[in-house]
Design a protein around this motif. Structure first.
Motif, PDB file in Angstrom:
ATOM      1  N   THR A 133      36.703  39.239  27.632  1.00  0.00           N
ATOM      2  CA  THR A 133      37.227  40.349  28.294  1.00  0.00           C
ATOM      3  C   THR A 133      36.491  41.221  27.311  1.00  0.00           C
ATOM      4  O   THR A 133      36.973  40.727  26.122  1.00  0.00           O
ATOM      5  CB  THR A 133      38.586  40.779  29.003  1.00  0.00           C
ATOM      6  N   LEU A 134      36.202  42.524  27.884  1.00  0.00           N
ATOM      7  CA  LEU A 134      35.773  43.652  27.116  1.00  0.00           C
ATOM      8  C   LEU A 134      37.320  44.186  25.794  1.00  0.00           C
ATOM      9  O   LEU A 134      37.004  44.059  24.798  1.00  0.00           O
ATOM     10  CB  LEU A 134      35.291  44.706  27.816  1.00  0.00           C
ATOM     11  N   GLN A 135      37.554  43.427  26.596  1.00  0.00           N
ATOM     12  CA  GLN A 135      39.656  43.845  25.517  1.00  0.00           C
ATOM     13  C   GLN A 135      39.582  43.010  24.789  1.00  0.00           C
ATOM     14  O   GLN A 135      39.665  43.954  23.442  1.00  0.00           O
ATOM     15  CB  GLN A 135      40.489  43.847  27.021  1.00  0.00           C
ATOM     16  N   ASP A 136      39.353  41.764  25.104  1.00  0.00           N
ATOM     17  CA  ASP A 136      39.191  40.991  23.628  1.00  0.00           C
ATOM     18  C   ASP A 136      38.203  40.756  22.762  1.00  0.00           C
ATOM     19  O   ASP A 136      38.602  41.074  21.594  1.00  0.00           O
ATOM     20  CB  ASP A 136      38.758  39.812  24.293  1.00  0.00           C
ATOM     21  N   VAL A 182      37.596  34.287  44.821  1.00  0.00           N
ATOM     22  CA  VAL A 182      37.939  34.360  43.494  1.00  0.00           C
ATOM     23  C   VAL A 182      38.234  32.962  42.551  1.00  0.00           C
ATOM     24  O   VAL A 182      38.940  32.654  43.592  1.00  0.00           O
ATOM     25  CB  VAL A 182      39.136  35.664  42.624  1.00  0.00           C
ATOM     26  N   ARG A 183      37.800  32.782  41.882  1.00  0.00           N
ATOM     27  CA  ARG A 183      38.631  31.478  41.532  1.00  0.00           C
ATOM     28  C   ARG A 183      38.459  31.770  39.449  1.00  0.00           C
ATOM     29  O   ARG A 183      37.344  32.374  38.706  1.00  0.00           O
ATOM     30  CB  ARG A 183      38.132  30.498  41.585  1.00  0.00           C
ATOM     31  N   PRO A 184      38.708  30.654  39.367  1.00  0.00           N
ATOM     32  CA  PRO A 184      38.740  30.570  37.723  1.00  0.00           C
ATOM     33  C   PRO A 184      37.222  29.640  37.127  1.00  0.00           C
ATOM     34  O   PRO A 184      37.092  28.663  37.559  1.00  0.00           O
ATOM     35  CB  PRO A 184      39.696  29.283  37.181  1.00  0.00           C
ATOM     36  N   GLY A 243      37.160  33.401  32.255  1.00  0.00           N
ATOM     37  CA  GLY A 243      37.828  33.833  32.851  1.00  0.00           C
ATOM     38  C   GLY A 243      37.697  33.767  34.991  1.00  0.00           C
ATOM     39  O   GLY A 243      37.232  32.791  34.436  1.00  0.00           O
ATOM     40  N   LEU A 244      38.400  34.789  35.477  1.00  0.00           N
ATOM     41  CA  LEU A 244      38.252  34.380  36.722  1.00  0.00           C
ATOM     42  C   LEU A 244      36.719  35.441  37.102  1.00  0.00           C
ATOM     43  O   LEU A 244      36.516  36.517  36.262  1.00  0.00           O
ATOM     44  CB  LEU A 244      39.408  35.488  37.336  1.00  0.00           C
ATOM     45  N   TYR A 284      37.761  40.557  38.553  1.00  0.00           N
ATOM     46  CA  TYR A 284      38.779  39.921  38.979  1.00  0.00           C
ATOM     47  C   TYR A 284      40.165  40.182  38.999  1.00  0.00           C
ATOM     48  O   TYR A 284      40.628  41.254  40.353  1.00  0.00           O
ATOM     49  CB  TYR A 284      38.789  38.959  39.315  1.00  0.00           C
ATOM     50  N   GLU A 285      40.663  40.379  37.785  1.00  0.00           N
ATOM     51  CA  GLU A 285      41.710  40.731  37.367  1.00  0.00           C
ATOM     52  C   GLU A 285      42.320  42.081  38.388  1.00  0.00           C
ATOM     53  O   GLU A 285      43.814  41.860  38.906  1.00  0.00           O
ATOM     54  CB  GLU A 285      42.544  40.212  36.035  1.00  0.00           C
ATOM     55  N   VAL A 286      41.818  42.737  38.178  1.00  0.00           N
ATOM     56  CA  VAL A 286      41.690  44.285  38.511  1.00  0.00           C
ATOM     57  C   VAL A 286      42.233  44.355  39.590  1.00  0.00           C
ATOM     58  O   VAL A 286      43.123  45.024  40.037  1.00  0.00           O
ATOM     59  CB  VAL A 286      41.329  45.501  37.624  1.00  0.00           C
ATOM     60  N   TRP A 287      41.160  43.682  40.466  1.00  0.00           N
ATOM     61  CA  TRP A 287      40.576  44.155  41.993  1.00  0.00           C
ATOM     62  C   TRP A 287      41.798  43.096  42.051  1.00  0.00           C
ATOM     63  O   TRP A 287      42.560  44.215  44.429  1.00  0.00           O
ATOM     64  CB  TRP A 287      39.691  43.475  41.622  1.00  0.00           C
TER      65      TRP A 287
END
Length: 377
Positions: A106-109, A206-208, A214-215, A370-373
């Protein structure tokens, strides 16, 4: 001459040792390769034998705490461990880090990793493809005006069993970094279209993702990018029944100028062509595609003939060592900042599909789209 102490971190069975990154520092004149870490006993023993490291560790934290390393290779191909490994290495005083791609999930990481490295003044290089001589040569041709004014870039994933989102993340990171490098500009905005068997993906798709990315969703991705300097770019990964050989050759990009086209496939092995016109129609002057061969590729001291992956890694760490010594970021290779920018291009394709609109840069959402969605639905 300064002698640097180096080590490598792997995770056998969970990303392993990447694409030969454990050997990247081995055999360099001003580097003493001293230690490896792997929590898998068999993998650790194999790494010691392969690299000649003096000291094995079953926990990379112990290695970083005890060995006083200047340089470390964060080798696992899977991204789930990258944030912890890079951050801990930076906080341990490591001066230079070579990290396998993709840089983060993720961009956060990625933001957190770069912030840790900035605090400790640690230089970062990522194992993208731009360091190899073919992409360096393409950059020179574009900069020198050999294909006229650069207008657009078109990149393709391997389009194999990983087609779509997995291909975009795992292999598309190379293409995003390369297109930014050739364009010589930052991205201004992007749009993306994500599909599953030809229909728009929804939350039910959506899937891992594999390899701890990530998703994800979709076996088809098409993305468009507008650079700040007016150059455009496109990435595509769609389902295909092509053979493995053809998909390897399909993986690459073209740079279209007003007076010529450059085609680069399957680097760093080298499959490059130059066409003397800005447009090409199959069957029309096909013979004018000129193969570009760099004769000394794979002939460097200490590197087996045509072992292009190892030589590419060697070029990256050589510049990383120079950057550490000179107190600067890497420039010919992909830096951590470059890797973050490539990841942002990837995430923007999914974020654009989620909103059905353009995504401007820098992206506001630093989480997995997708986590946010899912959370907001």
């Amino acid at each position: 001459m300064t002698v640097y102490r180096a080590g490598a971190i792997g995770r056998t069975g969970n990303g392993d040792w990447g694409h030969g990154l454990d050997l990247a520092f081995v055999g360099i004149k001003n580097v003493e390769f001293v230690a490896v870490a792997d929590d898998n006993p068999e993998g650790l023993a194999a790494a010691v034998k392969r690299t000649g490291a003096k000291t094995p560790y079953d926990d990379y934290r112990d290695m970083l705490a005890k060995e006083n390393l200047d340089l470390v290779a964060v080798c696992p191909r899977w991204t789930g461990c990258h944030r912890d490994m890079v951050t801990f290495a930076a906080e341990s005083g490591v001066k230079g880090i070579l990290c396998e791609k993709p840089f983060a999930s993720t961009l956060q990481d990625a933001d957190a990793m770069l912030e840790a490295c900035e605090r400790s003044n640690t230089r970062v290089a990522v194992a993208h493809r731009r360091a190899n001589p073919y992409e360096q040569h393409a950059k020179k041709l574009v900069s020198n005006g050999n294909i006229g004014e650069l207008q657009t870039l078109k990149a393709h994933g391997k389009c194999d069993h990983r087609s779509g989102a997995q291909d975009l993340m795992v292999l598309g990171t190379h293409m995003m970094d390369s297109m930014r490098y050739i364009a010589g500009s930052a991205v201004k905005w992007a749009t993306g279209h994500v599909t599953q068997n030809g229909r728009d993906v929804t939350l039910t798709d959506v899937r891992p993702g594999d390899e701890e990315i990530g998703l994800i969703a979709g076996n088809g991705v098409s993305a468009y990018y507008a650079f700040e300097n007016g150059v455009s770019a496109h990435f595509e990964s769609l389902p295909s029944d092509m053979s493995s050989d053809r998909t390897n050759n399909w993986f690459g990009f073209e740079a279209y100028g007003t007076q010529g086209i450059i085609s680069i496939r399957n680097t760093p092995k080298g499959n490059m062509f130059l066409y003397p016109y800005g447009q090409w129609v199959p069957g029309n002057n096909d013979e004018l595609w000129e193969p570009i061969v760099i004769d000394d590729w794979g002939q460097h001291e200490g590197v087996p003939n045509r072992d292009s992956m190892h030589l590419s890694n060697r070029m990256i760490v050589t510049e990383l060592i120079d950057a550490v010594g000179e107190g600067r970021d890497v420039v010919r290779s992909s830096s951590g900042t470059d890797a973050l920018a490539a990841l942002e291009m990837i995430m923007a394709a999914h974020e654009s599909h989620r909103f059905g609109s353009r995504i401007t840069f820098p992206m506001k959402n630093r989480e997995n789209p997708y986590e946010v969605w899912i959370r907001e639905s």
